[in-house]
Scaffold this motif. Structure first.
Motif, mmCIF file in Angstrom:
data_model
loop_
_atom_site.group_PDB
_atom_site.id
_atom_site.type_symbol
_atom_site.label_atom_id
_atom_site.label_comp_id
_atom_site.label_asym_id
_atom_site.label_seq_id
_atom_site.Cartn_x
_atom_site.Cartn_y
_atom_site.Cartn_z
ATOM 1 N N THR A 250 0.859 -1.184 0.000
ATOM 2 C CA THR A 250 0.000 0.000 0.000
ATOM 3 C C THR A 250 0.895 1.235 0.000
ATOM 4 O O THR A 250 2.092 1.150 0.311
ATOM 5 C CB THR A 250 -0.899 0.043 1.254
ATOM 6 N N GLU A 251 0.317 2.366 -0.344
ATOM 7 C CA GLU A 251 1.125 3.599 -0.383
ATOM 8 C C GLU A 251 1.614 3.996 1.010
ATOM 9 O O GLU A 251 2.564 4.774 1.120
ATOM 10 C CB GLU A 251 0.321 4.731 -1.029
ATOM 11 N N ARG A 252 1.004 3.458 2.059
ATOM 12 C CA ARG A 252 1.493 3.742 3.421
ATOM 13 C C ARG A 252 2.928 3.240 3.606
ATOM 14 O O ARG A 252 3.639 3.718 4.485
ATOM 15 C CB ARG A 252 0.595 3.063 4.467
#
Length: 342
Positions: A250-252
Motif C-alpha cells: 500500500t502507499e502507506r
C-alpha cells in the motif's frame, strides 16, 4: 563507501528467481526446471506435495540441532528424540541436495536456499503442552540458537556440493507481521500470544544475517508473503534483500520502501501469480514496479539492480507446466526492467 554501495548485493541487473516451493514430488525434475530456467539466481526447490517433512516447517525442523519434532494432528510438535518424521525430513532434504548437485556441476554464482525463519518457526512449532514456542521467550531463544547452528551446517553442505556457489540464505517469515502485532492465536483459538518486542525480533534476525555472511559470499534475504512486511525493521537487521508479494503493498509503505532501496537493500518483488492463470506480457508484469519507482522519485537507472523479479509466493499450488512458464516469465520481466527501466 556509502551505505548504498556497501550493501548492494552480488546478483546482477535484471535478475529473476523463484520463492522456494515447486509442484510435484520429483526432486530431479524440480532441480532441472529451476536450474534450466534461472541461470542467474537458481534456488534449491522445496516439494511439499511429498507430505510431512517436505513441508516448509517439517523441512526446517529436520535442520535443527539437538531439537527434534514430530507430526501431531495439530501440526509439528517438539520431541525428546529424533523419530520417523525427523528422519524423513532429513532424507528428503538429502534427496533435494543430490538433485541440485547433479544439475549445478561447474556452476559459479549466487544460489538461494530457504528455511523457515525463527519467528515463523516459533509460531508454528508446538511445545509438549500443545502451545506454540512463541509464548515462551526461553523456548524462542533456544529454537533460534538451534536453527542458527543447523543453518551453518546446511550452508556449509551446500558449499561443499556446489563449490562455486555464493549461497544466499532466504528465511521464510510469513508469520512475522502477526508476531509483531500480537495476532498469532493460541491453541484454543480464543486468545493471541503477546506481541514480541521489535528490538528482540530485529536482534534475532541480525544474528541470522551474520550466519549467512560467514559463508563465503553469503547474504540473507527475508521472505514474507503476508501484508504489512516490516521493511524498516528488516533493513535495520542488515538483510540484503526483502522478498514479498508486490500486490499487497500500500502507499502507506512508500517511505519505508524508499529508505530500504536507498540503503542498498534489494527488493525481491513478487509480481507473477503463483497459481495457474493467464499472464500479461512480461513488461506488463513489472509495470507496477516502474510506477512505484516514479512515485518514490528514485532514479530509473537503479531499478534493474535494485529489484529481483519473482512469483508472488511459492509455486507448490501450480501445475508443473505453469511453474515452468511462471519462472520463464519472471526472467523475461526482469530483462524488460534492465532493457527499459523508464
Amino acid at each position: 563507501m556509502s551505505e548504498n554501495n556497501s550493501k548492494r548485493s552480488s546478483w546482477g541487473a535484471g535478475t529473476a528467481t523463484g520463492v522456494g516451493s515447486m509442484p510435484g514430488g520429483d526432486a530431479r525434475e524440480a532441480a532441472k526446471t529451476v536450474t534450466g530456467s534461472l541461470e542467474a539466481l537458481p534456488f534449491l526447490p522445496e516439494l511439499p506435495a511429498r507430505g510431512p517433512g517436505a513441508d516448509m516447517i517439517g523441512r526446517t525442523a529436520g535442520m535443527l540441532v539437538e531439537v527434534f519434532a514430530h507430526v501431531e494432528p495439530s501440526g509439528w510438535r517438539i520431541s525428546d528424540r529424533p523419530g520417523r518424521d525427523t528422519r524423513r525430513a532429513r532424507s528428503w532434504l538429502g534427496e533435494d541436495l543430490d538433485a541440485l548437485e547433479e544439475f549445478t556441476q561447474g556452476y559459479e554464482g549466487p544460489l538461494k536456499v530457504s528455511a523457515v525463519g525463527p519467528w515463523t518457526l516459533a509460531a508454528a512449532l508446538e511445545l509438549r503442552g500443545g502451545e506454540a514456542a512463541l509464548g515462551d521467550a526461553g523456548a524462542c531463544r533456544d529454537l533460534a540458537a538451534s536453527l542458527a547452528e543447523g543453518l551453518r551446517a546446511h550452508l556449509a553442505e551446500v558449499r561443499r556440493r556446489v563449490p562455486g556457489a555464493r549461497v544466499v540464505l532466504q528465511l521464510d517469515e510469513p508469520s512475522l507481521p502477526a508476531v509483531l502485532r500480537g495476532q498469532v492465536r493460541t491453541a484454543s483459538g480464543y486468545r493471541t500470544y503477546r506481541a514480541v518486542d521489535r528490538a528482540v525480533v530485529e536482534g534475532a534476525l541480525r544474528e541470522f544475517a551474520e550466519v549467512a555472511r560467514r559463508t563465503p559470499g553469503g547474504e540473507l534475504v527475508v521472505h514474507s508473503c503476508a501484508p504489512g512486511v516490516p521493511f524498516a525493521l528488516l533493513r535495520r537487521a542488515g538483510v540484503s534483500g526483502v522478498s514479498f508479494d508486490f500486490s499487497l503493498l500500500t502507499e502507506r509503505e512508500d517511505d519505508a520502501i524508499g529508505e530500504t532501496v536507498e540503503a542498498g537493500t534489494t527488493l525481491f518483488a513478487g509480481v507473477v501469480p503463483g497459481v495457474d492463470g493467464p499472464l500479461s506480457d512480461p513488461a506488463g508484469s513489472v509495470m507496477g514496479v516502474r510506477t512505484l519507482w516514479r512515485r518514490l522519485g528514485l532514479s530509473p537507472g537503479t531499478l534493474a539492480e535494485s529489484v529481483v523479479v519473482t512469483p508472488s509466493c511459492g509455486l507448490a499450488g501450480a501445475s508443473p507446466a505453469y511453474a515452468r512458464t511462471a519462472l520463464a516469465h519472471c526472467v523475461r520481466a526482469a530483462k524488460s526492467l534492465a532493457d527499459n527501466p523508464e
